[in-house]
Design a protein around this motif. Structure first.
Motif, PDB file in Angstrom:
ATOM      1  N   VAL A   1     -31.031  74.979 -58.355  1.00  0.00           N
ATOM      2  CA  VAL A   1     -32.280  74.248 -58.508  1.00  0.00           C
ATOM      3  C   VAL A   1     -31.936  72.804 -58.886  1.00  0.00           C
ATOM      4  O   VAL A   1     -31.561  72.516 -60.020  1.00  0.00           O
TER       5      VAL A   1
ATOM      6  N   ASP B   1     -23.655  71.248 -46.310  1.00  0.00           N
ATOM      7  CA  ASP B   1     -24.926  70.580 -46.592  1.00  0.00           C
ATOM      8  C   ASP B   1     -25.002  69.273 -45.823  1.00  0.00           C
ATOM      9  O   ASP B   1     -23.998  68.577 -45.665  1.00  0.00           O
TER      10      ASP B   1
ATOM     11  N   VAL C   1     -38.712  71.160 -56.166  1.00  0.00           N
ATOM     12  CA  VAL C   1     -39.426  72.265 -56.806  1.00  0.00           C
ATOM     13  C   VAL C   1     -40.669  71.769 -57.544  1.00  0.00           C
ATOM     14  O   VAL C   1     -41.746  72.378 -57.462  1.00  0.00           O
TER      15      VAL C   1
ATOM     16  N   THR D   1     -37.559  79.558 -52.904  1.00  0.00           N
ATOM     17  CA  THR D   1     -36.562  78.489 -52.935  1.00  0.00           C
ATOM     18  C   THR D   1     -35.283  79.102 -53.489  1.00  0.00           C
ATOM     19  O   THR D   1     -35.274  79.597 -54.614  1.00  0.00           O
TER      20      THR D   1
ATOM     21  N   ASN E   1     -33.259  67.635 -55.043  1.00  0.00           N
ATOM     22  CA  ASN E   1     -33.538  67.553 -53.606  1.00  0.00           C
ATOM     23  C   ASN E   1     -34.305  68.756 -53.078  1.00  0.00           C
ATOM     24  O   ASN E   1     -34.829  68.726 -51.972  1.00  0.00           O
ATOM     25  N   LYS E   2     -34.412  69.822 -53.860  1.00  0.00           N
ATOM     26  CA  LYS E   2     -35.214  70.973 -53.435  1.00  0.00           C
ATOM     27  C   LYS E   2     -36.706  70.771 -53.700  1.00  0.00           C
ATOM     28  O   LYS E   2     -37.527  71.595 -53.291  1.00  0.00           O
TER      29      LYS E   2
END
Length: 263
Positions: free
Chosen positions: A223, A98, A229, A219, A226-227
């Protein structure tokens, strides 16, 4: 050649899945041991497995018996804490999965170890006075925490994971360029292996419960904030045209509290 491969091995970890593929190939020409944090259910492998204990119980001398020690780093504390702890005391090669590891270190330093000063020092070490100011404001509530905003990409904190490493492997030219700006050792890009044949038979939209006339947005992975959502859901909810044409899918583990908030 003896290799110690430190990786999550939980079946919920895609890093663990690809680690099994990689180590199976490495075992054709090397003697490989897989070291992994505790997990309830593990990916299956024919190689030797050793469980990583808490830092105080890790016999670090054992890693001196290997010709190479490889660390897999990702942005999720439960899967990578023990790996990071060993990496701070035994030099090796890092595989950086990452770009942003900020959430890992917030969870470790601020929420788990209760050492916000360690987080603040790391932000200053890599990003100077600006980083320290952002850390202080995030900790004292004077601004939304940087780790819950898009600005987190300006303070990725991957540098903190690489302090004792002498080489880094990444999966993109983008990340290779970012790492080379702050890391003095060799940085190599290698594609992430994936066993397509293991996926089995593809499912149709009908079998997945997806309307044929809707665009699917996916996605995937844990979860976490930083995603973004919640931002996606709000964007879809406030645009009638998008709302009628999009099917938004979250595929991956989620903490009960996060699930409740999103619902």
């Amino acid at each position: 050649m003896k290799i110690a491969w430190l990786t999550p091995l939980s079946v919920d970890s895609s890093i663990g899945r690809c680690s099994v593929l990689i180590t199976n190939e490495l075992a054709n020409t090397a003697d490989v041991d897989i070291w992994h944090p505790p997990a309830r259910q593990l990916w299956q492998t024919k190689l030797r497995r050793r469980e990583l204990a808490a830092l105080g119980n890790v016999e670090l001398d054992v890693f001196q018996r290997y010709d190479a020690v490889v660390y897999n780093f990702g942005n999720y504390l439960p899967f990578h804490r023990e790996i990071f702890e060993v990496a701070q005391r035994v030099s090796g090669v890092a595989i950086l999965h990452d770009f942003v590891l900020h959430h890992f270190f917030v969870e470790l330093y601020v929420h788990t170890l209760k050492l916000p000063a360690a987080y603040q020092r790391a932000m200053r070490r890599y990003y100077g006075e600006e980083g320290e100011k952002v850390a202080i404001c995030s900790l004292n509530g004077k601004q939304p925490p940087v780790w819950s905003t898009d600005s987190v990409v300006s303070f990725p904190l991957f540098e903190e994971a690489l302090k004792r490493c002498f080489g880094v492997v990444v999966h993109s030219e983008f990340l290779r360029g970012k790492v080379k700006k702050s890391f003095a050792g060799p940085v190599t890009k290698l594609f992430l292996p994936h066993d397509v044949t293991a996926l089995g038979t593809s499912l149709t939209r009908q079998q997945l419960g997806l309307a044929a006339d809707r665009i699917v947005i996916l996605t995937v992975g844990h979860v976490n904030p930083n995603k973004q959502v919640e931002s996606v859901i709000r964007a879809l909810g406030t645009n009638q045209d998008l709302r009628g044409r999009i099917h938004y899918v979250l595929a991956g583990p989620i903490e009960p509290k996060s699930r409740e908030q999103l619902m």
